[in-house]
Design a protein around this motif. Sequence first.
Motif, PDB file in Angstrom:
ATOM      1  N   PHE A 191       0.481  -1.574  -0.015  1.00  0.00           N
ATOM      2  CA  PHE A 191       0.412   0.017  -0.161  1.00  0.00           C
ATOM      3  C   PHE A 191       1.006   0.977   0.221  1.00  0.00           C
ATOM      4  CE2 PHE A 191      -2.205   3.123   1.933  1.00  0.00           C
ATOM      5  CZ  PHE A 191      -2.950   3.583   1.642  1.00  0.00           C
ATOM      6  N   LEU A 192       2.416   1.205   0.719  1.00  0.00           N
ATOM      7  CA  LEU A 192       2.747   2.013   1.195  1.00  0.00           C
ATOM      8  C   LEU A 192       3.744   2.383  -0.778  1.00  0.00           C
ATOM      9  CD1 LEU A 192       4.281   2.410   4.411  1.00  0.00           C
ATOM     10  CD2 LEU A 192       3.481   4.375   3.764  1.00  0.00           C
ATOM     11  N   PHE A 193       3.907   1.764  -1.136  1.00  0.00           N
ATOM     12  CA  PHE A 193       4.249   1.582  -2.179  1.00  0.00           C
ATOM     13  C   PHE A 193       3.663   2.197  -3.381  1.00  0.00           C
ATOM     14  CE2 PHE A 193       5.101  -0.128  -6.411  1.00  0.00           C
ATOM     15  CZ  PHE A 193       6.663   0.283  -6.857  1.00  0.00           C
ATOM     16  N   ILE A 194       2.298   2.090  -3.539  1.00  0.00           N
ATOM     17  CA  ILE A 194       0.919   2.149  -4.868  1.00  0.00           C
ATOM     18  C   ILE A 194       1.262   4.035  -3.282  1.00  0.00           C
ATOM     19  CG2 ILE A 194      -0.984   2.541  -5.243  1.00  0.00           C
ATOM     20  CD1 ILE A 194      -0.364  -0.940  -4.980  1.00  0.00           C
ATOM     21  N   LEU A 195       1.170   4.508  -2.376  1.00  0.00           N
ATOM     22  CA  LEU A 195       0.911   5.406  -2.578  1.00  0.00           C
ATOM     23  C   LEU A 195       2.080   6.783  -2.578  1.00  0.00           C
ATOM     24  CD1 LEU A 195      -1.444   7.227  -0.552  1.00  0.00           C
ATOM     25  CD2 LEU A 195       0.477   6.759   1.627  1.00  0.00           C
ATOM     26  N   GLN A 196       3.356   6.013  -2.391  1.00  0.00           N
ATOM     27  CA  GLN A 196       4.657   6.677  -3.017  1.00  0.00           C
ATOM     28  C   GLN A 196       4.915   7.498  -4.237  1.00  0.00           C
ATOM     29  OE1 GLN A 196       5.421   8.084   0.154  1.00  0.00           O
ATOM     30  NE2 GLN A 196       7.158   7.852  -0.066  1.00  0.00           N
ATOM     31  N   GLY A 197       3.940   5.691  -4.995  1.00  0.00           N
ATOM     32  CA  GLY A 197       4.131   6.632  -6.802  1.00  0.00           C
ATOM     33  C   GLY A 197       2.776   7.374  -7.330  1.00  0.00           C
ATOM     34  N   VAL A 198       1.445   7.783  -6.474  1.00  0.00           N
ATOM     35  CA  VAL A 198       0.735   8.350  -6.972  1.00  0.00           C
ATOM     36  C   VAL A 198       0.940   9.344  -6.421  1.00  0.00           C
ATOM     37  CG1 VAL A 198      -1.654   8.630  -6.104  1.00  0.00           C
ATOM     38  CG2 VAL A 198      -1.386   6.459  -7.038  1.00  0.00           C
ATOM     39  N   THR A 199       1.385  10.374  -5.515  1.00  0.00           N
ATOM     40  CA  THR A 199       1.818  10.981  -4.615  1.00  0.00           C
ATOM     41  C   THR A 199       3.121  11.563  -5.683  1.00  0.00           C
ATOM     42  OG1 THR A 199       3.261  10.151  -2.812  1.00  0.00           O
ATOM     43  CG2 THR A 199       1.230  11.372  -2.679  1.00  0.00           C
ATOM     44  N   GLY A 200       3.807  10.241  -5.751  1.00  0.00           N
ATOM     45  CA  GLY A 200       5.203  10.912  -6.507  1.00  0.00           C
ATOM     46  C   GLY A 200       5.027  11.199  -7.890  1.00  0.00           C
ATOM     47  N   ILE A 201       4.114  10.701  -8.457  1.00  0.00           N
ATOM     48  CA  ILE A 201       3.536  10.604  -9.985  1.00  0.00           C
ATOM     49  C   ILE A 201       2.778  12.587  -9.724  1.00  0.00           C
ATOM     50  CG2 ILE A 201       1.518  10.519 -11.747  1.00  0.00           C
ATOM     51  CD1 ILE A 201       2.291   7.945 -11.196  1.00  0.00           C
ATOM     52  N   PHE A 202       2.299  12.859  -8.482  1.00  0.00           N
ATOM     53  CA  PHE A 202       1.582  14.161  -8.384  1.00  0.00           C
ATOM     54  C   PHE A 202       2.875  15.444  -8.152  1.00  0.00           C
ATOM     55  CE2 PHE A 202      -2.917  12.476  -6.773  1.00  0.00           C
ATOM     56  CZ  PHE A 202      -3.131  13.748  -8.193  1.00  0.00           C
ATOM     57  N   LEU A 203       3.613  14.714  -7.443  1.00  0.00           N
ATOM     58  CA  LEU A 203       5.166  16.069  -7.222  1.00  0.00           C
ATOM     59  C   LEU A 203       6.394  16.336  -8.650  1.00  0.00           C
ATOM     60  CD1 LEU A 203       5.906  14.828  -4.089  1.00  0.00           C
ATOM     61  CD2 LEU A 203       5.188  15.990  -4.652  1.00  0.00           C
ATOM     62  N   THR A 204       5.721  14.948  -9.924  1.00  0.00           N
ATOM     63  CA  THR A 204       6.487  15.395 -10.659  1.00  0.00           C
ATOM     64  C   THR A 204       5.400  16.162 -11.977  1.00  0.00           C
ATOM     65  OG1 THR A 204       5.574  13.789 -12.458  1.00  0.00           O
ATOM     66  CG2 THR A 204       7.892  13.446 -11.021  1.00  0.00           C
ATOM     67  N   VAL A 205       4.484  16.423 -11.235  1.00  0.00           N
ATOM     68  CA  VAL A 205       3.960  17.579 -12.430  1.00  0.00           C
ATOM     69  C   VAL A 205       4.699  19.442 -12.283  1.00  0.00           C
ATOM     70  CG1 VAL A 205       1.560  18.579 -12.848  1.00  0.00           C
ATOM     71  CG2 VAL A 205       1.979  16.160 -12.267  1.00  0.00           C
ATOM     72  N   TYR A 206       5.336  18.978 -10.913  1.00  0.00           N
ATOM     73  CA  TYR A 206       5.791  20.289 -10.803  1.00  0.00           C
ATOM     74  C   TYR A 206       7.034  20.510 -10.465  1.00  0.00           C
ATOM     75  CZ  TYR A 206       1.217  21.969  -9.641  1.00  0.00           C
ATOM     76  OH  TYR A 206      -0.095  22.406 -10.267  1.00  0.00           O
ATOM     77  N   TYR A 207       7.853  19.259 -10.128  1.00  0.00           N
ATOM     78  CA  TYR A 207       9.245  19.361  -9.623  1.00  0.00           C
ATOM     79  C   TYR A 207      10.324  19.488 -11.115  1.00  0.00           C
ATOM     80  CZ  TYR A 207      13.517  17.574  -8.158  1.00  0.00           C
ATOM     81  OH  TYR A 207      14.762  17.688  -7.673  1.00  0.00           O
ATOM     82  N   THR A 208      10.973  20.273 -10.798  1.00  0.00           N
ATOM     83  CA  THR A 208      12.594  20.459 -11.629  1.00  0.00           C
ATOM     84  C   THR A 208      13.283  19.509 -11.692  1.00  0.00           C
ATOM     85  OG1 THR A 208      10.600  22.387 -11.861  1.00  0.00           O
ATOM     86  CG2 THR A 208      12.787  21.487 -13.688  1.00  0.00           C
ATOM     87  N   PRO A 209      13.944  18.517 -12.435  1.00  0.00           N
ATOM     88  CA  PRO A 209      14.766  18.649 -11.525  1.00  0.00           C
ATOM     89  C   PRO A 209      16.584  19.378 -12.199  1.00  0.00           C
ATOM     90  CG  PRO A 209      15.067  17.056 -13.323  1.00  0.00           C
ATOM     91  CD  PRO A 209      13.104  17.765 -12.980  1.00  0.00           C
TER      92      PRO A 209
END
Lengths: 476, 219
Positions: free
Chosen positions: B42-60
């Motif tokens: 569950f945590l892996f999926i949650l990290q995936g979902v929140t991580g995908i949201f973060l990439t919308v704004y994050y610039t590496p």
Amino acid sequence: MDNETKQKINKRYERELNRGERFWPDSIFKDLIVSLGIFVLLIVLATFIGVDAQPKVDPSDTTYIPRPEWYFLFLFKFLAIYGQIPLLGKIEWLATVVVPGIAILILALMPFIDRSPFRYYGKRVLPISVMAVIVVDIVMLTIMADVPTVTENGSMLPGILQAIAGMVIPLVAIILLFLMTFVFRRTSTKTMIWTAAISAVLTIGLTGSVLALFPVPAAQKTTVATTLVDQITAGQDLYSANCTQCHGDDGKVTKIEGVKGLEGKLIPAIHSTDVLYTLDDAALAQVIAYGRPEAGMTPFGKTYGGQLSASDIDNIVIFMRYTWDDRFEAPKLKPLFPPLAAGEVPSYAVHIQPIVKRYCLSCHVAGKENNNFLMDSYDNILHTGDHKANDVIAGDANSYLLQVIQGHPIPDPKDPTKTLIRAMPPNGHLPPNVIDALMRWIMAGMPQTAADAAKLSVTPTPAAGSAGTPSATPTP
Amino acid sequence: MWKKVYEWLDERLGLNDLYKNLLDRPEPKGNWWNTLGSAALFLFILQGVTGIFLTVYYTPSPDHAYDSINYIMNGVAFGWLIRGIHHWGATLMVVVVFIHMLRVFVTASFKYPRELTWLIGIGLFLLTLGMGFTGYLLPWNQQSYWATTVGTQIAGSVPFIGDFILKALRGGPDLSALTLQRFFSAHIWMLPAALAGLIGVHLYLIIKHGESNFPSKED
């Protein structure tokens, strides 16, 4: 493992299945409850603890003490303890590569090392007690990770205690447990459990005493401006302290006056569109960091020997943008200090300190030309300066400070044609409400805290810091 | 009507078979210790979902990484919540995966016939730590920069090939834009892909062999 044992295990599992539960709904139900609990916990943590804001990367700031994510702290501590060992401690890769590598290898190959078919706890005392010793050690190393191995006065005691707690005791216990199993084969299960338990208690106890004897040095709290309003305010304070001497508090200066060595130098007005439209944020930041040494501007960035961090410089750039660049619309800023009601006496803590920080500290700190009048603390304002007898006099409107901020230079008593102190600030005027606050403060006898000031106020102080009341506070 | 729809879908998807093979399975009597694996998933999926949201704004990139995180925290609606969950979820995931491993170790569930499940589990644990290590650099603040400097130095202390590892991790002798890009790529593509693949095999093995029973004196 022979086929007979395998069959026995499979048969036994079959029996467990027959008197067990269903995956759906029995197990899934519990799984869902735990997942939901975790989700709620995460929302609570995100809402009430959140994520600490950290200053921006500054490769030049080598004084920063690196701190890994907490779940690597035990390895960090292990390395620090290991590094103290004479001779062996110098061979770093033993601790960084060999020890963790072997540990992970043993863990991964566990099914092939422990080949006995037994699964019951009582038949696996050795692996379980060794694992218990290691886990307790990992937790304790994590807990004492922030205690330095050497005290400030050079005592090695904390490091030695940590080595005993985190390395010697667990190692001795593990060796004993192996000896009991493979050398003195007749050791009872109880003795082994006691060995593990005693080592755990000793480790925990020693860690506790390390923490009690050598308190963790308080981490330096750095406040980081994260919201736009905070960034602009921080930028304005930094601008006032670092830039106003040459560029003026509004950036309009084109000819430097009153700065030693740069007198009469012509510079571009940094509030102009010429500057703001042609230089992007990165270029502005670079100008501040590197300076323009050929044109007389010294470097301000830490990278080039200045005082400002990368975050500081970014905040100054943000301040410049939102103040002078007409393409940016500034948000509503908080007033510099809470507006004063009629009869209210300002205090140093609430009103004067922010004023001094913004308008005076660019020059009135040690090492600048300021007649030795330092304004960086309450006591210094009252008790420093070449003219300290006259600078700040309680209840006297002729205090030099009050005279010069109202635009009246102080003439030299010995030679009235010369000025002793120029009008302040050297370029420009203070806003009227700032002059009013300083006037009230000195006339009332310079109260330091808000409580002192409240006692001196004529009418009861209204709720301080009331927002929304229009004030003459300077907006940049 | 619904029955017809279900039958049509079942004919094509084999829903009944799925139900029989995946959900309606017998299991040994379990307790709350058995929920740790699903909690990690569950945590892996949650990290995936929140991580995908973060990439919308994050610039590496070094110029924008810090500011983009700042914008997520202060500018984006509920950005602070998404980042907060991702931040704390990482911590919790390490804890849950570690305790899950301890549980399996203590009950000796790694023994026949589940040796491979354990081996893959160790891989999952190391990958989780790798996710933590690579994700730590991404905010590009002082803490992450210096921790990664030291972390990569430690990786570089391997005899003979240490220098190569150090340069491979950093993309050069020092931390730079390349390092950030590399860690970002590892954090959102390489490690999650490896994790997802291994999780698939891990789950297949669990369904194949069933959850292990808690040992009694007979075992």
